[in-house]
Scaffold this active site. Sequence first.
Site, short mmCIF file in Angstrom:
data_model
loop_
_atom_site.label_atom_id
_atom_site.label_comp_id
_atom_site.label_asym_id
_atom_site.label_seq_id
_atom_site.Cartn_x
_atom_site.Cartn_y
_atom_site.Cartn_z
N ASP A 97 0.75 -1.18 -0.03
CA ASP A 97 -0.31 -0.05 0.01
C ASP A 97 0.89 1.11 -0.04
O ASP A 97 1.69 1.36 1.02
CB ASP A 97 -0.80 -0.02 1.45
CG ASP A 97 -1.75 1.35 1.34
OD1 ASP A 97 -1.87 2.07 0.38
OD2 ASP A 97 -2.13 1.64 2.62
N ASP B 193 -4.63 3.65 2.50
CA ASP B 193 -5.65 3.14 2.67
C ASP B 193 -6.01 1.73 2.99
O ASP B 193 -6.98 1.13 3.21
CB ASP B 193 -6.58 3.56 1.15
CG ASP B 193 -5.98 2.53 0.39
OD1 ASP B 193 -5.02 1.80 0.34
OD2 ASP B 193 -6.72 2.70 -0.92
N ASP C 179 -1.44 -1.17 -4.08
CA ASP C 179 -1.77 -0.42 -5.20
C ASP C 179 -0.67 -0.62 -6.28
O ASP C 179 0.42 -1.17 -5.85
CB ASP C 179 -2.15 0.99 -5.08
CG ASP C 179 -1.09 1.80 -4.03
OD1 ASP C 179 0.10 1.26 -4.29
OD2 ASP C 179 -1.72 2.29 -3.04
N ASP D 136 -4.23 -9.92 -15.98
CA ASP D 136 -5.27 -11.20 -15.72
C ASP D 136 -6.43 -10.89 -16.81
O ASP D 136 -6.98 -9.77 -16.38
CB ASP D 136 -5.70 -11.17 -14.25
CG ASP D 136 -6.12 -12.75 -13.89
OD1 ASP D 136 -6.56 -13.38 -14.62
OD2 ASP D 136 -5.94 -13.01 -12.71
N ASP E 222 -8.67 -16.15 -17.23
CA ASP E 222 -9.46 -16.57 -16.29
C ASP E 222 -10.55 -17.47 -16.87
O ASP E 222 -11.08 -17.39 -17.85
CB ASP E 222 -10.09 -15.37 -15.34
CG ASP E 222 -10.67 -15.85 -14.15
OD1 ASP E 222 -10.29 -16.40 -13.47
OD2 ASP E 222 -11.97 -15.56 -14.10
N GLU F 51 -6.29 -20.52 -17.63
CA GLU F 51 -6.55 -21.35 -16.34
C GLU F 51 -7.97 -22.23 -16.59
O GLU F 51 -8.57 -22.03 -17.06
CB GLU F 51 -7.26 -20.53 -15.29
CG GLU F 51 -7.75 -21.13 -14.00
CD GLU F 51 -8.77 -20.03 -13.07
OE1 GLU F 51 -8.68 -20.26 -11.75
OE2 GLU F 51 -9.29 -19.33 -13.75
N HIS G 288 -3.82 -17.38 -5.44
CA HIS G 288 -4.90 -16.53 -4.68
C HIS G 288 -6.25 -17.17 -4.20
O HIS G 288 -6.94 -16.83 -3.49
CB HIS G 288 -5.27 -15.42 -5.49
CG HIS G 288 -6.14 -15.42 -6.68
ND1 HIS G 288 -5.42 -16.06 -7.66
CD2 HIS G 288 -7.20 -15.28 -7.11
CE1 HIS G 288 -6.11 -16.30 -8.82
NE2 HIS G 288 -7.37 -15.81 -8.41
N ASP G 289 -6.46 -18.44 -4.97
CA ASP G 289 -7.37 -19.14 -4.64
C ASP G 289 -7.26 -20.59 -3.82
O ASP G 289 -8.40 -20.97 -3.41
CB ASP G 289 -8.11 -19.83 -6.14
CG ASP G 289 -8.83 -18.63 -6.95
OD1 ASP G 289 -9.32 -17.73 -6.20
OD2 ASP G 289 -8.69 -18.72 -7.98
#
Length: 527
Positions: free
Chosen positions: A27, A31, A35, A104, A206, A269, A331-332
């Site tokens: 970050d 926030d 980013d 992605d 994806d 994917e 990430h999954d």
Amino acid sequence: MTDPHPDLAPWWRGGVIYQIYPRSFQDSDGDGIGDLAGIAQRLDHVAALGVDAIWLSPIFPSPMADFGYDIADYRGIEPVFGDMAAFDALLAAIHARGLKLLLDFVPNHSSTAHPWFQASRSSRDDPKRDWYIWRDPAPGGGPPNNWISDMGGPAWEYDPATGQYYLHTFLKEQADLNWRNPAVRTAMLDVMRFWFDRGVDGFRIDVLWHIIKAEGLPDNPVNPDWRPGRTERDRLIQLYSTDQPEAHAIAAAMRALADGYGERLLVGEIFLPNDRHARWYGTPERPEVHLPFNFQLIENDWTAAGLRGVIAAYEASLPAYGWPNWVIGSHDAPRIAARIGERQARVAAMLLLTLRGTPTLYQGDELGIGRVAIPPDRIRDPQDLRQPGIGIGRDRSRTPMAWDAGPFAGFSTVEPWLPLHDDWPTRNVAAEADDPGSMLILYRRLLALRRASPALTLGAIALLEAPDGVLAYDRVHAGERVRVLLNLTGGAVALPWTGDVLCSTLDDATDPAGLRADEGLILHLPL
């Protein structure tokens, strides 16, 4: 299988991909959310690892119903991540370090906030009505067929204004595009062209195998093997909603576009059995994606016998022109160190970086991040919120990177959007960079060794016989033989070996009589 043209290999055959989940990398503006400028600040860490390319999870404008996989504008940048100037600066910084950038691409569905869908739902007569999949209710009322969303519940949402249902394979905020409509194909290929023209080096695509549905949208068959505790989606076999023959022409069109830009990379994917998975390479005359993503190290039990079978079957399934790839985290998926423990996670790192093919690393695995406790009031994953109690939450793999022992681990100046792992004060980049025995240093050593070894980057693989609990194989190329011995058990194994030790997952106190508990070895042998 031997690469028929090893000396003409494109960058990605010998390369390594590093996945960044932008919300959780760095970050820069206080926030609590990562980013693009933050990623730029931390590029030296990525470059120091020794990888070749970065894959960014979605950074496009989105309502964030599914944290960026619900895209409202395929040609913009989500303001929480920055703007197009920040993207261009990041891309330039990545290229300046000799790295590549993959974006992605999410072609199966858009956000319902996308202007295309807003027009589509405005009227049955709107020109974009057929850009999405709309159907009348079933004769007795209710959804048009029995399809189940991957997020749970029906895959159809009723629109009272127009009296029809639209299809959503995932959340109702993610409406499936109709790829049978030529205008949709043209528009989405133009999106890819837009980013290629901007300088990106490829895409991770994806849920590619979902991209087109069977004509007539028949009911999917019931899965007789479904048991309580599995996801609701698995009540049905996705026979008609995924992996349709017509999808391959779409993949081939994407590949033709990418090939027109030189050495660009498409990673698809695709979750399918080996025989159907291999079809996504296409043919020499009509190639499809370069790398149909292979998740088998995530999906299978962690045993030597089981993994040996997985590797052998996968290699045997590949066409002569296909190049393998491997991944142990994303990430999954649950963190590898959470699945098998830190000592075996070191063995997994050696496996990933010595198998034949292109490996993909996931941010944080190089630190050995394990289980992360997510309090109920901090859960953000819609999949977990919709189907609680069955262990499918993805937040545990999306927690912030820990950079140092300062406030909020150097990730932010405020409380991050997800909690950090409990041991972040000692499990962080700064601490591990100073510890010769750390997971981070092991990853750097393995990546440097891989880069320096033709056998490990491009060589053929030969699985070897080994004692129970040990996975063993040779990699051979250009006059070099490298042997890999991996002990997947918590006990010592008698296995005399010879050769020069290039790397151990433990320390330098190797024993030529065998492997210590949880030890992996890389040996250099004469041909």
